[in-house]
Design a protein around this motif. Structure first.
Motif, short mmCIF file in Angstrom:
data_model
loop_
_atom_site.label_atom_id
_atom_site.label_comp_id
_atom_site.label_asym_id
_atom_site.label_seq_id
_atom_site.Cartn_x
_atom_site.Cartn_y
_atom_site.Cartn_z
N GLU A 1 0.84 -1.07 -0.01
CA GLU A 1 -0.01 0.02 0.01
C GLU A 1 0.81 1.19 -0.20
O GLU A 1 0.57 2.27 -0.56
CB GLU A 1 -0.79 -0.03 1.16
CG GLU A 1 -1.92 -1.33 1.27
CD GLU A 1 -2.78 -1.28 2.62
OE1 GLU A 1 -2.58 -0.42 3.55
OE2 GLU A 1 -3.72 -2.19 2.69
N ALA A 2 1.89 1.25 0.65
CA ALA A 2 2.64 2.46 1.06
C ALA A 2 3.36 2.86 -0.14
O ALA A 2 3.53 3.84 -0.61
CB ALA A 2 3.56 2.25 2.06
N LEU A 3 3.87 1.71 -1.01
CA LEU A 3 4.59 1.92 -2.36
C LEU A 3 3.74 1.96 -3.58
O LEU A 3 4.11 2.14 -4.71
CB LEU A 3 5.71 0.82 -2.48
CG LEU A 3 6.87 0.89 -1.41
CD1 LEU A 3 7.60 -0.28 -1.43
CD2 LEU A 3 7.57 2.30 -1.53
N GLY A 4 2.30 1.63 -3.39
CA GLY A 4 1.44 1.60 -4.51
C GLY A 4 1.80 0.32 -5.62
O GLY A 4 1.54 0.52 -6.72
N HIS A 5 2.21 -0.69 -4.92
CA HIS A 5 2.56 -1.92 -6.04
C HIS A 5 1.22 -2.71 -6.10
O HIS A 5 0.64 -3.08 -4.99
CB HIS A 5 3.55 -2.66 -5.36
CG HIS A 5 5.11 -2.01 -5.47
ND1 HIS A 5 6.13 -2.73 -5.00
CD2 HIS A 5 5.32 -0.79 -5.82
CE1 HIS A 5 7.13 -1.77 -5.08
NE2 HIS A 5 6.84 -0.64 -5.67
#
Length: 432
Positions: free
Chosen positions: A159-163
């Motif tokens: 979620e934090a890296l948008g993967h």
């Protein structure tokens, strides 16, 4: 006293011939080394768990939960019903007693063993340099997120890296780049598993923020570390070949051979022969050699007594393959099959499923063993192969205790259960 000095060029005296162990002695030594012959305590404490972990050296981890998680079952096999929260505490709460590492495979190991595997983590670091070339800066970004927000799961990192997961490339795990990055950081030791979530997800944090000082101690040289890993494996085996000892921590045969030679010179191992075995074996100096054993246990597919399948075949005559990786039409004994240990013999194998919705422990198949492939099996006297009625009765009792430990209300043999014992076992479970 007269002292004799060998003449120059004289032939040195031949070393004493290795003593020979019977096949039965070898089986009983192996069972005792794993603590499977000891009386189960009435109330299991953290002290019992610690002594068990010190004895067997590792608990293999696997995510399959058809019966119970793989690392939980060997503890039950040796200690009987226990609160699984003890293992959660041991692996996730200070004072931390064990930590996840790549050992046999993914395993829990004592924190004191962690420095002994530093050389392996450094090898993974060298092998993982291409990761930075494929995903520039990702490892640093993930480590920074762990430092800021840890303990953190791979899901949080996604979620934090948008993967996104993207298309599945093969039959195995469908990992995002973030998941690949955090797994690499774990394998090289830059992060560790702080705990597991209720969904059995790893929560990662920095090693220095998670592990006790003993786990962060300066690592010994690789040769010394290998020797200590082989020492742990030898204690856990009681007796075994170089191949057996190498497999425990997945060491190279040549490195294990050198370590074994050093431990023989030290007096920690004794070269022996086992009747019916072609390969030489080594007996741990502190191994017990019981004259008989009253062991009774269901052994998970990942139990240390059985996970080296060649040793299992040589010592117990059981050709064993786990069914979970086999297509249904090709399974012989079932999906999640557990060998049943009674005395010094593996006398049956049973396919089990914890049906949590119905509150039942389901027997999907149960097959009797004959031991025809094992060498030197006594048919009468001490250590004799147990009778069919004894096998069924003891198995029913062990299944009942397993069901109660799992919080299930009873045991049921499925009407269409396979094997040659379901009818007799159904009657026995109904009466327990």
């Amino acid at each position: 006293m007269t002292t004799t000095t060998a003449r120059p060029g004289a032939t040195a005296p031949a070393p004493p011939a290795a003593r020979t162990l019977t096949a039965g002695q070898a089986r009983r030594i192996a069972i005792a080394a794993q603590g499977l012959d000891l009386a189960r305590p009435r109330a299991v404490t953290m002290g019992h768990v610690q002594r068990l972990l010190d004895r067997i050296g590792l608990l293999q981890i696997d995510s399959v939960n058809v019966l119970a998680r793989a690392h939980l079952l060997p503890v039950f096999s040796r200690l009987g019903p226990y609160d699984v929260a003890l293992l959660d505490r041991a692996s996730g709460v200070a004072p931390r007693r064990m930590v996840e590492s790549w050992a046999h495979v993914a395993s829990y190991i004592p924190v004191t063993t962690h420095p002994l595997l530093h050389w392996r983590r450094e090898a993974y670091r060298r092998d993982g340099r291409e990761f930075d070339e494929r995903y520039p800066g990702l490892l640093a970004a993930v480590q920074e997120l762990v430092a800021e927000h840890g303990p953190v799961t791979a899901g949080r990192l996604h979620e934090a890296l948008g993967h996104d997961r993207g298309p599945k490339e093969h039959w195995g795990w469908n990992w995002t780049p973030a998941k690949r990055a955090i797994e690499h950081l774990w394998r090289v030791g830059d992060v560790v598993v702080a705990h597991r979530t209720s969904q059995f997800e790893r929560a990662y944090d920095l090693a220095e923020r998670t592990l006790p000082e003993v786990a962060l101690a300066p690592p010994p040289p690789k040769d010394e570390a290998t020797r200590e890993l082989v020492r742990i494996a030898a204690r856990a085996h009681g007796v075994g070949t170089v191949g057996c000892l190498a497999d425990y921590f997945r060491l190279r045969i040549d490195a294990t051979t050198r370590a074994v030679d050093e431990l023989v010179d030290e007096g920690a191992l004794e070269p022996v022969r086992i009747a019916g075995w072609e390969r030489p074996a080594y007996l741990h100096a502190e191994a017990r050699v019981p004259r008989r054993t009253r062991a009774r246990a269901l052994l998970a597919p990942f139990d240390p007594l059985v996970f080296e399948r060649r040793r299992l075949l040589a010592m117990w005559g059981m050709h064993y393959r786990i069914g979970i990786y086999t297509p249904p039409a090709e399974r012989v004994h079932g999906y999640y099959v557990l060998p049943f240990l009674l005395g010094e013999h593996l006398v049956a194998r049973v396919d089990l499923k914890a049906d949590r919705q119905a509150g039942l422990l389901r027997v999907r198949s149960v097959h009797a063993e004959t031991g025809d492939d094992a060498p030197g099996l006594p048919r009468t006297g001490a250590g004799a192969w147990p009778g069919r009625a004894d096998v069924v009765g003891e198995l029913a009792a062990e299944l009942g205790q397993t069901a109660r430990w799992l919080g299930l209300s009873g045991v049921v043999v499925d009407p269409d259960a396979g094997g040659d014992l379901p009818t007799e076992l159904a009657r026995a479970t109904e009466s327990t």
